[in-house]
Structures are given as structure tokens and as C-alpha cells.
Design a protein around this motif. Structure first.
Motif, PDB file in Angstrom:
ATOM      1  N   GLU A  24      21.933  31.538 -15.565  1.00 20.51           N
ATOM      2  CA  GLU A  24      21.575  32.081 -14.374  1.00 20.51           C
ATOM      3  C   GLU A  24      19.594  31.572 -13.794  1.00 20.51           C
ATOM      4  O   GLU A  24      19.680  31.351 -13.055  1.00 20.51           O
ATOM      5  N   THR A  25      19.245  31.955 -15.380  1.00 16.02           N
ATOM      6  CA  THR A  25      17.902  32.298 -15.165  1.00 16.02           C
ATOM      7  C   THR A  25      17.633  30.467 -14.555  1.00 16.02           C
ATOM      8  O   THR A  25      16.770  29.577 -13.949  1.00 16.02           O
ATOM      9  N   MET A  26      18.489  29.129 -15.054  1.00 15.71           N
ATOM     10  CA  MET A  26      18.023  27.938 -14.468  1.00 15.71           C
ATOM     11  C   MET A  26      18.192  27.570 -12.721  1.00 15.71           C
ATOM     12  O   MET A  26      17.217  27.153 -12.005  1.00 15.71           O
ATOM     13  N   TYR A  27      19.463  29.021 -12.336  1.00 16.62           N
ATOM     14  CA  TYR A  27      19.393  28.164 -11.239  1.00 16.62           C
ATOM     15  C   TYR A  27      18.868  28.190 -10.402  1.00 16.62           C
ATOM     16  O   TYR A  27      18.060  28.412  -9.498  1.00 16.62           O
ATOM     17  N   ARG A  28      18.198  30.053 -10.334  1.00 18.41           N
ATOM     18  CA  ARG A  28      17.126  30.448  -9.954  1.00 18.41           C
ATOM     19  C   ARG A  28      16.112  30.033  -9.377  1.00 18.41           C
ATOM     20  O   ARG A  28      14.743  29.579  -8.263  1.00 18.41           O
ATOM     21  N   THR A  29      15.674  29.143 -11.051  1.00 18.13           N
ATOM     22  CA  THR A  29      14.381  28.456 -10.908  1.00 18.13           C
ATOM     23  C   THR A  29      14.439  27.546 -10.340  1.00 18.13           C
ATOM     24  O   THR A  29      13.665  26.916  -9.210  1.00 18.13           O
ATOM     25  N   GLY A  30      16.177  26.662 -10.542  1.00 15.75           N
ATOM     26  CA  GLY A  30      15.862  25.554  -9.262  1.00 15.75           C
ATOM     27  C   GLY A  30      15.539  25.530  -8.107  1.00 15.75           C
ATOM     28  O   GLY A  30      15.292  24.942  -7.264  1.00 15.75           O
ATOM     29  N   MET A  31      16.098  27.277  -7.703  1.00 12.74           N
ATOM     30  CA  MET A  31      15.716  27.701  -6.076  1.00 12.74           C
ATOM     31  C   MET A  31      14.963  27.775  -5.673  1.00 12.74           C
ATOM     32  O   MET A  31      14.291  27.116  -4.508  1.00 12.74           O
ATOM     33  N   ASP A  32      13.797  27.949  -6.207  1.00 13.39           N
ATOM     34  CA  ASP A  32      12.131  28.391  -6.194  1.00 13.39           C
ATOM     35  C   ASP A  32      11.396  27.224  -6.327  1.00 13.39           C
ATOM     36  O   ASP A  32      10.151  26.715  -6.034  1.00 13.39           O
ATOM     37  N   MET A  33      12.084  25.885  -6.767  1.00 14.52           N
ATOM     38  CA  MET A  33      11.182  24.644  -7.479  1.00 14.52           C
ATOM     39  C   MET A  33      11.170  24.246  -5.677  1.00 14.52           C
ATOM     40  O   MET A  33      11.909  24.350  -4.526  1.00 14.52           O
ATOM     41  N   HIS A  34      10.103  23.618  -4.830  1.00 14.34           N
ATOM     42  CA  HIS A  34      10.329  22.980  -3.538  1.00 14.34           C
ATOM     43  C   HIS A  34      10.607  21.176  -4.239  1.00 14.34           C
ATOM     44  O   HIS A  34      10.852  21.079  -4.926  1.00 14.34           O
ATOM     45  N   ASN A  35      10.483  21.289  -3.156  1.00 12.31           N
ATOM     46  CA  ASN A  35      12.240  20.173  -2.604  1.00 12.31           C
ATOM     47  C   ASN A  35      11.232  19.107  -3.229  1.00 12.31           C
ATOM     48  O   ASN A  35      11.963  17.906  -3.386  1.00 12.31           O
ATOM     49  N   THR A  36       9.491  18.371  -3.230  1.00 10.74           N
ATOM     50  CA  THR A  36       9.075  17.608  -3.574  1.00 10.74           C
ATOM     51  C   THR A  36       9.450  17.140  -4.623  1.00 10.74           C
ATOM     52  O   THR A  36       8.751  16.316  -5.201  1.00 10.74           O
ATOM     53  N   TYR A  37       9.661  18.370  -5.629  1.00  9.81           N
ATOM     54  CA  TYR A  37      10.486  18.624  -7.555  1.00  9.81           C
ATOM     55  C   TYR A  37      11.643  18.023  -7.664  1.00  9.81           C
ATOM     56  O   TYR A  37      12.204  17.970  -8.997  1.00  9.81           O
ATOM     57  N   LYS A  38      12.891  17.845  -6.715  1.00  3.47           N
ATOM     58  CA  LYS A  38      13.946  17.566  -7.017  1.00  3.47           C
ATOM     59  C   LYS A  38      14.065  16.321  -6.739  1.00  3.47           C
ATOM     60  O   LYS A  38      15.419  16.039  -5.385  1.00  3.47           O
ATOM     61  N   GLU A  39      14.139  15.354  -7.316  1.00  2.00           N
ATOM     62  CA  GLU A  39      14.354  13.960  -6.864  1.00  2.00           C
ATOM     63  C   GLU A  39      14.496  13.595  -5.283  1.00  2.00           C
ATOM     64  O   GLU A  39      15.155  12.884  -4.978  1.00  2.00           O
ATOM     65  N   THR A  40      13.533  13.765  -5.035  1.00  2.00           N
ATOM     66  CA  THR A  40      12.855  13.119  -3.956  1.00  2.00           C
ATOM     67  C   THR A  40      11.684  11.782  -3.859  1.00  2.00           C
ATOM     68  O   THR A  40      11.137  11.643  -2.604  1.00  2.00           O
ATOM     69  N   SER A  41      11.303  12.280  -5.046  1.00  2.00           N
ATOM     70  CA  SER A  41       9.991  10.885  -5.540  1.00  2.00           C
ATOM     71  C   SER A  41       8.593  10.992  -4.747  1.00  2.00           C
ATOM     72  O   SER A  41       7.771  10.095  -4.185  1.00  2.00           O
ATOM     73  N   LEU A  42       9.264  12.851  -4.129  1.00  2.00           N
ATOM     74  CA  LEU A  42       7.818  13.284  -3.388  1.00  2.00           C
ATOM     75  C   LEU A  42       6.250  13.709  -4.359  1.00  2.00           C
ATOM     76  O   LEU A  42       5.763  14.082  -3.695  1.00  2.00           O
ATOM     77  N   GLY A  43       6.308  13.487  -4.806  1.00  2.00           N
ATOM     78  CA  GLY A  43       6.187  15.073  -6.311  1.00  2.00           C
ATOM     79  C   GLY A  43       6.267  14.428  -7.765  1.00  2.00           C
ATOM     80  O   GLY A  43       7.233  13.423  -8.026  1.00  2.00           O
ATOM     81  N   GLY A  44       5.239  14.666  -8.289  1.00  2.00           N
ATOM     82  CA  GLY A  44       4.795  14.266 -10.088  1.00  2.00           C
ATOM     83  C   GLY A  44       4.571  13.502 -10.681  1.00  2.00           C
ATOM     84  O   GLY A  44       4.006  12.914  -9.720  1.00  2.00           O
ATOM     85  N   LEU A  45       4.926  12.735 -11.217  1.00  2.00           N
ATOM     86  CA  LEU A  45       5.327  11.268 -11.250  1.00  2.00           C
ATOM     87  C   LEU A  45       5.381  10.565 -10.816  1.00  2.00           C
ATOM     88  O   LEU A  45       4.226   9.357 -10.058  1.00  2.00           O
ATOM     89  N   ALA A  46       6.074  10.614  -9.802  1.00  2.00           N
ATOM     90  CA  ALA A  46       6.776   9.715  -8.760  1.00  2.00           C
ATOM     91  C   ALA A  46       4.928   9.303  -7.936  1.00  2.00           C
ATOM     92  O   ALA A  46       5.502   8.787  -6.922  1.00  2.00           O
ATOM     93  N   LEU A  47       4.479  10.913  -7.366  1.00  2.00           N
ATOM     94  CA  LEU A  47       3.184  10.267  -6.151  1.00  2.00           C
ATOM     95  C   LEU A  47       2.283  10.271  -7.122  1.00  2.00           C
ATOM     96  O   LEU A  47       0.962   9.318  -6.384  1.00  2.00           O
ATOM     97  N   THR A  48       2.200  11.268  -8.405  1.00  2.00           N
ATOM     98  CA  THR A  48       1.099  10.314  -8.941  1.00  2.00           C
ATOM     99  C   THR A  48       0.865   8.629  -9.623  1.00  2.00           C
ATOM    100  O   THR A  48      -0.231   8.367  -9.915  1.00  2.00           O
ATOM    101  N   VAL A  49       1.953   8.327 -10.327  1.00  2.00           N
ATOM    102  CA  VAL A  49       1.883   6.969 -10.552  1.00  2.00           C
ATOM    103  C   VAL A  49       2.650   5.331  -9.724  1.00  2.00           C
ATOM    104  O   VAL A  49       1.983   4.748  -9.952  1.00  2.00           O
ATOM    105  N   GLY A  50       3.417   5.892  -9.091  1.00  2.00           N
ATOM    106  CA  GLY A  50       3.836   4.619  -8.047  1.00  2.00           C
ATOM    107  C   GLY A  50       3.742   5.480  -6.573  1.00  2.00           C
ATOM    108  O   GLY A  50       2.625   6.688  -5.745  1.00  2.00           O
ATOM    109  N   ILE A  51       4.305   4.737  -6.147  1.00  2.00           N
ATOM    110  CA  ILE A  51       4.346   5.206  -4.272  1.00  2.00           C
ATOM    111  C   ILE A  51       5.370   5.338  -3.891  1.00  2.00           C
ATOM    112  O   ILE A  51       7.104   5.460  -4.243  1.00  2.00           O
ATOM    113  N   PRO A  52       5.015   7.134  -3.071  1.00  2.00           N
ATOM    114  CA  PRO A  52       6.622   7.389  -2.836  1.00  2.00           C
ATOM    115  C   PRO A  52       7.297   6.707  -2.103  1.00  2.00           C
ATOM    116  O   PRO A  52       7.104   5.691  -1.065  1.00  2.00           O
ATOM    117  N   ALA A  53       9.446   6.820  -2.347  1.00  2.00           N
ATOM    118  CA  ALA A  53       9.535   5.856  -1.667  1.00  2.00           C
ATOM    119  C   ALA A  53       9.892   6.035   0.515  1.00  2.00           C
ATOM    120  O   ALA A  53      10.277   5.103   0.778  1.00  2.00           O
TER     121      ALA A  53
END
Length: 454
Positions: free
Chosen positions: A424-453
Motif C-alpha cells: 500500500e505504501t509503495m503505491y501511495r508513494t508512486g502516486m505522489d511521485m512527479h512524472n519526471t521520475y516515472k520512465e519519461t527520461s525527463l528527470g534524475g540521472l536521465a537529465l543530469t547524465v544524458g540528454i532527455p529523450a
């Protein structure tokens, strides 16, 4: 109830949600066209959200087109996929619907990546349309690839599937599952086997489970021997073969660095997956290295390991995976990598604990710990490719799963946080997570290391 074979599906890399799911959806689309396929003069495919943002790197484009041509994830030749994509990108290309009906295909116009549009139901949306020679619409269908190769049609989204057959021990939660085990004095694996036997003979169940185990093992062997760079332009070298050779050399000199083996095994599978090879969703492709690695460690380093233990391992892992699928999500685009690597670690830890003789309480404890310490894990693939940080992340989680199981076995099984609560906690955490951190390559390592898709 879900089946073991809903969780573990033989397919191709690099992504269950972006490769396996879209291929399944595309084939379903042409199948429902039926005799109308002969009337089709144009096909248009639109990807939305995460499918659009990371679909090229994750194989969605090629998979969808091959699905339209009648291919399935289990039986398509992995070496054929990239070659066929090149052919469909040429001028005057023709798409062969179901392998029979030639349709002109303009890659630049007939396949659209709607990178800034998300369909409201799920981040992994795709629309397929068919037109006749007079540009009249014959079919217009929307599908969602909801993780692990599962596909839901727009009309069915949010609906509870109708039961197709009763099983003796239905469960929705870990509490339900544990209650069945206690009441019947059966293990988790035995409960799952009883449910599967309600659908087909036990011999068939065992044969299919062992087929899955063998594909996992073959994937490790392939990944430990195939050299070279992973596709995608980032020039990421396969690391498993070199590490494997060093580990073998160390063993020959008498060193026994056993705990590095699960990491090597997981690297091997993850690199096969990243290159579009034959893998098993476990429960997803992005996390496909973890369960095979822990299972291989059990095979190689447990003196009592046998075929029955392999079956029990996968049945137990599947039961834990069902709980996440039914009550939360295994889609990185929906809840981040906690829903992929986190779930796989939880499944592997519980399964490994079970085959080492863990009690019901110890198994639940291991599965709970496996997720508790992956909560909030982001899905941030560099360049939209399932390589960085995915390969290492699988290796670390595989090693962690083994240590977690061993920890659970050292204790009584008593724990404050239940498996149901952590799901239950995992799902709630996922719903609170910003879309940039959910397989969009718009945040996290995808932004600081590589070029966003995008």
C-alpha cells in the motif's frame, strides 16, 4: 486470480511495458479487424506519455510494427526485430498486416510520438487506427500497456475482469494468502500450485515453470558470453562477460567471492534485455535480471537445490508478484522503479527464503524488507534506454535479495510492517511521485547524465 504465467512471460527486451505490451496490443488490433484487414490502405499509430518519451529507446516502435505484422513476443526472432524496423523506415515501405496484407507505410507520417500528451487513464497509452482507400476510418482503438506486458483496452480500463474459472484458494492480499497457508498447512508454493492445477494439469504447470527457469538460465549464459556494446548510441559496453571471466579465474585460484555472482548473473540478463534479446518478464523486463540471478545463485550454491526447489522458488515469487500487481502496480511509468526493481527484489527475497526452509512468517518478512528499502526508487533511464542505471540496479537488487532472505532466516519472522502495508505504501508513494521520475527520461540521472529523450 492471476496466474503464474501472467507474471512470468517469455518475450524479448528491452521493456515489458514498452516492447512486449505494445506488440501484444498491436496484434490484438489487427486480430479484431478480422476480414476487414483486406480493406486497409493505411495504418496510423500514436504513442502517448511515457510510450512516446522513451518508446524509441525502449523498443516500442519496432515492437508495435511487428505486432501489426502478426508477431508475438514469445516467438518473434529477436535478431529480426531491428532489421525489420530498418526496412519499414525506407521509402515505399509496406507493412504486412498479419503477415498477409500489404499496406503502404510512411514511417514519418504514420507513426507519431505525442511526447507532450498523456492519456488520463495511464501513462503508457497508444492509439491504433486503420483507414480504407478512401481515407474512411475502419477502426480506432486505444490500448494501455500497464506494466509487465499486461495490456488493457480503453473500454476495459478500471473494470474488474470477470472470473474465467474458480480456483480453490483465491487471494487478494498477503493476509488472505497467509490465512490459506495456515488453514491448509500448505506452503505458498503449494497454494499457488493448487490454484494453477484448477486451470490445467500439474504436469503441464511444472513443465511451463521449468521452461521459464530454463529460459532464465539460458539468458544468463548468453549474457555472460556475448561481448560488445549495447545499442542506442551511448557506447555502453557489456560488462558481464569480462566480470564473469575474472570470477571464474578467482575461483580457480581458490577464492570464493560468492556474493558477487548474483550481480554478475543479473548484469548478464539485464544486458541481454537491453540488447533486445530473449528474456522473461520477472515481473517486468526492466527488472528481469533479479529473479533469474537469485534463482541461479540457488542452483549453483545451495547443496540441496533441485528441480522441485526451482519450481517452488518461481511459484512463491509469482505469488508475491501477484500481490503487487493486484494491489499496486508493476509499471515504472506509473509508480517509478520501486514498482519494477523493488517488486522483483521483494519477490526474489521471499522466494529464496522459502526454498532455504523459511517459515511463512520469515518469507513474508523477507518480501516486505525487499520492498521497504526500495520505496521511492525513481525510474530515470538515461537516453530512454534500459541501460543506465538499470543494469547495475538489477545487480545490486539481486545481491540485496539474497542478504535479505538470509537476514529473515536469522530471525523469528516477527515484524512490525506487514507485506500488505508496504505494498500500500509503495503505491501511495508512486502516486505522489512527479512524472519526471516515472520512465519519461525527463528527470534524475536521465537529465543530469544524458540528454532527455524529448
Amino acid at each position: 486470480m492471476l496466474s503464474v504465467f501472467d507474471l512470468f512471460k517469455i518475450g524479448i527486451g528491452p521493456s515489458s511495458s514498452h516492447t512486449v505490451g505494445p506488440m501484444v496490443a498491436a496484434k490484438a488490433f489487427v486480430d479484431q479487424l478480422g476480414e476487414k484487414q483486406s480493406q486497409v490502405a493505411r495504418i496510423r499509430v500514436d504513442f502517448y506519455g511515457s510510450l512516446a518519451l522513451t518508446g524509441e529507446g525502449h523498443g516500442a516502435v519496432a515492437a508495435t510494427l511487428l505486432g501489426l505484422e502478426g508477431h508475438t513476443p514469445k516467438y518473434v526472432n529477436p535478431d529480426f526485430v531491428s532489421l525489420r524496423l530498418i526496412g519499414l523506415q525506407q521509402a515505399d515501405a509496406q507493412l504486412m498486416l498479419s503477415g498477409q496484407f500489404a499496406v503502404p507505410f510512411d514511417f514519418g507520417k504514420d507513426l507519431i510520438l505525442q511526447r507532450h500528451l498523456f492519456l488520463k487513464q495511464h501513462p503508457n497509452g497508444m492509439r491504433l487506427r486503420a483507414y480504407d482507400k478512401d481515407a474512411r476510418e475502419i477502426a480506432n482503438e486505444v490500448y494501455f500497456s500497464v506494466g509487465g506486458g499486461f495490456v488493457v483496452h480503453e473500454a476495459d480500463f478500471g473494470q474488474v475482469p470477470a472470473a474465467t474459472q474458480d480456483v480453490p484458494y483465491p487471494f487478494q492480499t498477503a493476509a488472505d494468502l497467509m490465512a490459506h497457508c495456515r488453514a491448509q498447512q500448505l506452503s505458498i508454493a503449494q497454494i499457488v500450485m493448487a490454484n494453477e492445477v484448477a486451470l490445467q494439469p500439474e504436469a503441464a504447470v511444472r513443465a511451463q515453470v521449468l521452461e521459464i527457469a530454463n529460459v532464465m538460465q539460458q539468458c544468463i549464459q548468453n549474457g555472460c558470453t556475448r561481448e560488445g556494446e549495447l545499442p542506442g548510441g551511448y557506447r555502453v559496453n557489456r560488462r558481464a562477460p569480462a566480470i564473469f571471466r575474472k570470477m571464474v579465474g578467482m575461483q580457480l585460484t581458490g577464492r570464493a567471492d560468492f556474493m558477487l555472482w548474483p550481480m554478475v548473473y543479473a548484469f548478464a540478463v539485464s544486458e541481454e534485455n537491453a540488447s533486445g534479446g530473449r528474456v522473461v518478464t520477472a515481473p517486468t523486463n526492466g527488472a528481469a535480471g533479479i529473479i533469474p540471478a537469485v534463482l541461479q545463485y540457488y542452483r549453483n550454491f545451495t547443496p540441496t537445490a533441485n528441480e522441485a526447489g526451482i519450481v517452488d522458488f518461481l511459484l512463491t515469487a509469482a505469488a508475491i508478484g501477484m500481490l503487487y500487481k493486484m494491489n499496486a502496480s508493476i509499471s515504472g511509468a506509473e509508480v517509478g522503479c520501486q514498482g519494477e526493481v523493488g517488486v522483483a527484489c521483494s519477490m526474489a527475497a521471499g522466494a529464496y527464503c522459502a526454498v532455504l526452509g523459511g517459515t511463512l512468517e520469515q518469507v513474508e518478512n523477507a518480501a516486505e524488507i525487499g520492498m521497504e528499502h526500495h520505496l521511492g526508487l525513481t525510474c530515470d533511464p538515461v537516453g530512454g534506454l534500459v541501460q543506465i542505471p538499470c543494469v547495475e540496479r538489477n545487480g545490486v537488487a539481486a545481491e540485496k535479495a539474497i542478504k535479505i532472505a538470509q537476514l529473515a532466516l536469522m530471525e523469528s519472522g516477527e515484524h512490525k510492517v506487514t507485506l500488505d502495508k508496504v505494498i500500500e505504501t509503495m503505491y501511495r508513494t508512486g502516486m505522489d511521485m512527479h512524472n519526471t521520475y516515472k520512465e519519461t527520461s525527463l528527470g534524475g540521472l536521465a537529465l543530469t547524465v544524458g540528454i532527455p529523450a524529448c
